[in-house]
Design a protein around this motif. Structure first.
Motif, PDB file in Angstrom:
ATOM      1  N   THR A   1       0.826  -1.202   0.000  1.00 31.70           N
ATOM      2  CA  THR A   1       0.000   0.000   0.000  1.00 31.70           C
ATOM      3  C   THR A   1       0.862   1.254   0.000  1.00 31.70           C
ATOM      4  N   PHE A   2       1.954   1.238   0.759  1.00 36.13           N
ATOM      5  CA  PHE A   2       2.858   2.390   0.790  1.00 36.13           C
ATOM      6  C   PHE A   2       3.423   2.672  -0.595  1.00 36.13           C
ATOM      7  N   TYR A   3       3.918   1.615  -1.277  1.00 30.59           N
ATOM      8  CA  TYR A   3       4.473   1.797  -2.615  1.00 30.59           C
ATOM      9  C   TYR A   3       3.399   2.269  -3.592  1.00 30.59           C
ATOM     10  N   ALA A   4       2.189   1.723  -3.455  1.00 33.11           N
ATOM     11  CA  ALA A   4       1.097   2.116  -4.350  1.00 33.11           C
ATOM     12  C   ALA A   4       0.735   3.583  -4.162  1.00 33.11           C
ATOM     13  N   ILE A   5       0.622   4.016  -2.892  1.00 31.76           N
ATOM     14  CA  ILE A   5       0.290   5.417  -2.617  1.00 31.76           C
ATOM     15  C   ILE A   5       1.406   6.333  -3.112  1.00 31.76           C
ATOM     16  N   TYR A   6       2.644   5.909  -2.923  1.00 30.92           N
ATOM     17  CA  TYR A   6       3.778   6.700  -3.402  1.00 30.92           C
ATOM     18  C   TYR A   6       3.720   6.857  -4.922  1.00 30.92           C
ATOM     19  N   ALA A   7       3.434   5.747  -5.634  1.00 31.03           N
ATOM     20  CA  ALA A   7       3.356   5.796  -7.097  1.00 31.03           C
ATOM     21  C   ALA A   7       2.237   6.724  -7.559  1.00 31.03           C
ATOM     22  N   VAL A   8       1.069   6.641  -6.914  1.00 30.87           N
ATOM     23  CA  VAL A   8      -0.059   7.495  -7.295  1.00 30.87           C
ATOM     24  C   VAL A   8       0.240   8.957  -6.967  1.00 30.87           C
ATOM     25  N   ALA A   9       0.939   9.209  -5.864  1.00 34.39           N
ATOM     26  CA  ALA A   9       1.294  10.580  -5.504  1.00 34.39           C
ATOM     27  C   ALA A   9       2.215  11.193  -6.557  1.00 34.39           C
ATOM     28  N   VAL A  10       3.211  10.425  -6.992  1.00 35.52           N
ATOM     29  CA  VAL A  10       4.111  10.913  -8.039  1.00 35.52           C
ATOM     30  C   VAL A  10       3.347  11.119  -9.340  1.00 35.52           C
ATOM     31  N   TYR A  11       2.479  10.153  -9.669  1.00 31.95           N
ATOM     32  CA  TYR A  11       1.674  10.242 -10.894  1.00 31.95           C
ATOM     33  C   TYR A  11       0.787  11.483 -10.871  1.00 31.95           C
ATOM     34  N   SER A  12       0.145  11.739  -9.726  1.00 29.45           N
ATOM     35  CA  SER A  12      -0.745  12.893  -9.603  1.00 29.45           C
ATOM     36  C   SER A  12       0.038  14.197  -9.671  1.00 29.45           C
ATOM     37  N   LEU A  13       1.213  14.212  -9.051  1.00 29.34           N
ATOM     38  CA  LEU A  13       2.051  15.412  -9.075  1.00 29.34           C
ATOM     39  C   LEU A  13       2.471  15.753 -10.498  1.00 29.34           C
ATOM     40  N   VAL A  14       2.933  14.742 -11.235  1.00 28.68           N
ATOM     41  CA  VAL A  14       3.370  14.982 -12.612  1.00 28.68           C
ATOM     42  C   VAL A  14       2.182  15.388 -13.491  1.00 28.68           C
ATOM     43  N   ALA A  15       1.003  14.757 -13.264  1.00 27.48           N
ATOM     44  CA  ALA A  15      -0.198  15.134 -14.017  1.00 27.48           C
ATOM     45  C   ALA A  15      -0.556  16.604 -13.758  1.00 27.48           C
ATOM     46  N   TRP A  16      -0.423  17.019 -12.506  1.00 33.52           N
ATOM     47  CA  TRP A  16      -0.705  18.417 -12.148  1.00 33.52           C
ATOM     48  C   TRP A  16       0.275  19.365 -12.834  1.00 33.52           C
ATOM     49  N   ILE A  17       1.563  18.992 -12.838  1.00 35.43           N
ATOM     50  CA  ILE A  17       2.571  19.834 -13.482  1.00 35.43           C
ATOM     51  C   ILE A  17       2.310  19.953 -14.983  1.00 35.43           C
ATOM     52  N   ILE A  18       1.979  18.813 -15.606  1.00 36.42           N
ATOM     53  CA  ILE A  18       1.775  18.809 -17.061  1.00 36.42           C
ATOM     54  C   ILE A  18       0.521  19.578 -17.459  1.00 36.42           C
ATOM     55  N   THR A  19      -0.566  19.388 -16.705  1.00 38.52           N
ATOM     56  CA  THR A  19      -1.849  19.986 -17.108  1.00 38.52           C
ATOM     57  C   THR A  19      -2.032  21.419 -16.633  1.00 38.52           C
ATOM     58  N   ASP A  20      -1.482  21.773 -15.451  1.00 37.70           N
ATOM     59  CA  ASP A  20      -1.768  23.077 -14.863  1.00 37.70           C
ATOM     60  C   ASP A  20      -0.572  24.027 -14.825  1.00 37.70           C
ATOM     61  N   ILE A  21       0.610  23.509 -14.621  1.00 36.39           N
ATOM     62  CA  ILE A  21       1.788  24.370 -14.472  1.00 36.39           C
ATOM     63  C   ILE A  21       2.516  24.561 -15.802  1.00 36.39           C
ATOM     64  N   LEU A  22       2.843  23.453 -16.440  1.00 37.81           N
ATOM     65  CA  LEU A  22       3.577  23.503 -17.704  1.00 37.81           C
ATOM     66  C   LEU A  22       2.822  22.685 -18.753  1.00 37.81           C
ATOM     67  N   PRO A  23       1.719  23.229 -19.270  1.00 45.06           N
ATOM     68  CA  PRO A  23       0.972  22.469 -20.284  1.00 45.06           C
ATOM     69  C   PRO A  23       1.890  22.021 -21.420  1.00 45.06           C
ATOM     70  N   VAL A  24       1.893  20.724 -21.673  1.00 49.62           N
ATOM     71  CA  VAL A  24       2.810  20.162 -22.660  1.00 49.62           C
ATOM     72  C   VAL A  24       2.218  20.241 -24.052  1.00 49.62           C
ATOM     73  N   ASP A  25       2.974  20.803 -24.966  1.00 44.12           N
ATOM     74  CA  ASP A  25       2.577  20.820 -26.372  1.00 44.12           C
ATOM     75  C   ASP A  25       2.876  19.451 -26.962  1.00 44.12           C
ATOM     76  N   VAL A  26       1.829  18.718 -27.337  1.00 45.93           N
ATOM     77  CA  VAL A  26       1.994  17.349 -27.821  1.00 45.93           C
ATOM     78  C   VAL A  26       2.922  17.289 -29.019  1.00 45.93           C
ATOM     79  N   SER A  27       2.819  18.259 -29.917  1.00 46.89           N
ATOM     80  CA  SER A  27       3.666  18.254 -31.101  1.00 46.89           C
ATOM     81  C   SER A  27       5.137  18.434 -30.737  1.00 46.89           C
TER      82      SER A  27
END
Length: 234
Positions: A27-53
């Motif tokens: 559970t600890f590893y799973a929560i850690y993985a989801v936390a990192v995943y959520s953090l990166v998703a937040w950075i990509i979508t809200d902080i540094l929107p990634v241009d797909v091209s």
């Protein structure tokens, strides 16, 4: 609701169930993985929107290419998380718990769940473009997850029906130095006494095994099945 917050809240109940079934470390590893995943998703979508091209100039805005390669990338991440004791979301937690009991691989379990989910989304939204592309994404992710979790050398079980069991077993034992099980068998139509040789090998050894059987008994019958897991019960 922001996507990262939604991901965490959605997965909390499933992680609590996973803690009960798989233990605190998982559970600890799973929560850690989801936390990192959520953090990166937040950075990509809200902080540094990634241009797909820019991120993938070959794919550009082609949804099919994005779905395929997005699935590969997602599968690598999920597969590594599962292989080393965690998971990327709550559904993968359920997959780790129930997949083997149902005779499925982890990737197949996740794929079945998501196909059902996206079919429901298509019906509710009355738009099938994104749900169908999402199914393509998980199709690519499925094979990648299974490849990472099960490994390249996934085992295969060979059933060899032969009238020359001693010769075949001797050669197989000398070549592969592994355990072999020998059972008595009987041909139904021929009414002749035969033997069934059972051996577990990796996929790279199957070709050599076939040659040994062919050279020793050209009338032998061989059946080969892929198996998901091999372990010795103590």
């Amino acid at each position: 609701m922001p996507l990262p917050v939604f991901l965490i809240l959605l997965n909390v109940p499933l992680f609590l169930y996973g803690a009960k079934k798989q233990g605190g470390v998982f559970t600890f590893y799973a929560i850690y993985a989801v936390a990192v995943y959520s953090l990166v998703a937040w950075i990509i979508t809200d902080i540094l929107p990634v241009d797909v091209s820019f991120a993938s100039p070959l794919a550009g805005s082609d949804l099919l290419l994005c779905a395929l390669f997005g699935g590969l990338i997602s599968g690598v991440g999920s597969g590594l998380a599962i292989r080393f004791g965690g998971s990327m979301d709550g559904i993968e937690t359920l997959a780790v718990i129930f997949a083997k009991r149902l005779g499925l691989t982890v990737g197949a379990f996740v794929m079945i769940y998501n196909v059902i989910l996206y079919v429901i989304c298509g019906i509710v939204l009355r738009d099938w473009i994104l749900p169908l592309y999402s199914i393509v994404t998980y199709g690519a992710a499925l094979k990648t997850v299974d490849f990472i979790v099960e490994g390249l050398d996934r085992s295969k079980a060979a059933f060899i029906i032969t009238s020359k069991p001693d010769e075949i077993c001797e050669r197989l034992s000398e070549t592969f130095a592994c355990g072999i099980t020998l059972l008595d068998a009987k041909g139904y139509y021929s009414d002749t006494s035969l033997s069934l040789v059972y051996i577990v090998l990796n996929r790279f050894q199957i070709g050599k095994m076939k040659n040994i059987v062919r050279e020793t008994d050209d009338k032998a019958y061989v059946s080969i099945n892929e198996i998901a897991e091999v372990y010795k019960a103590n």
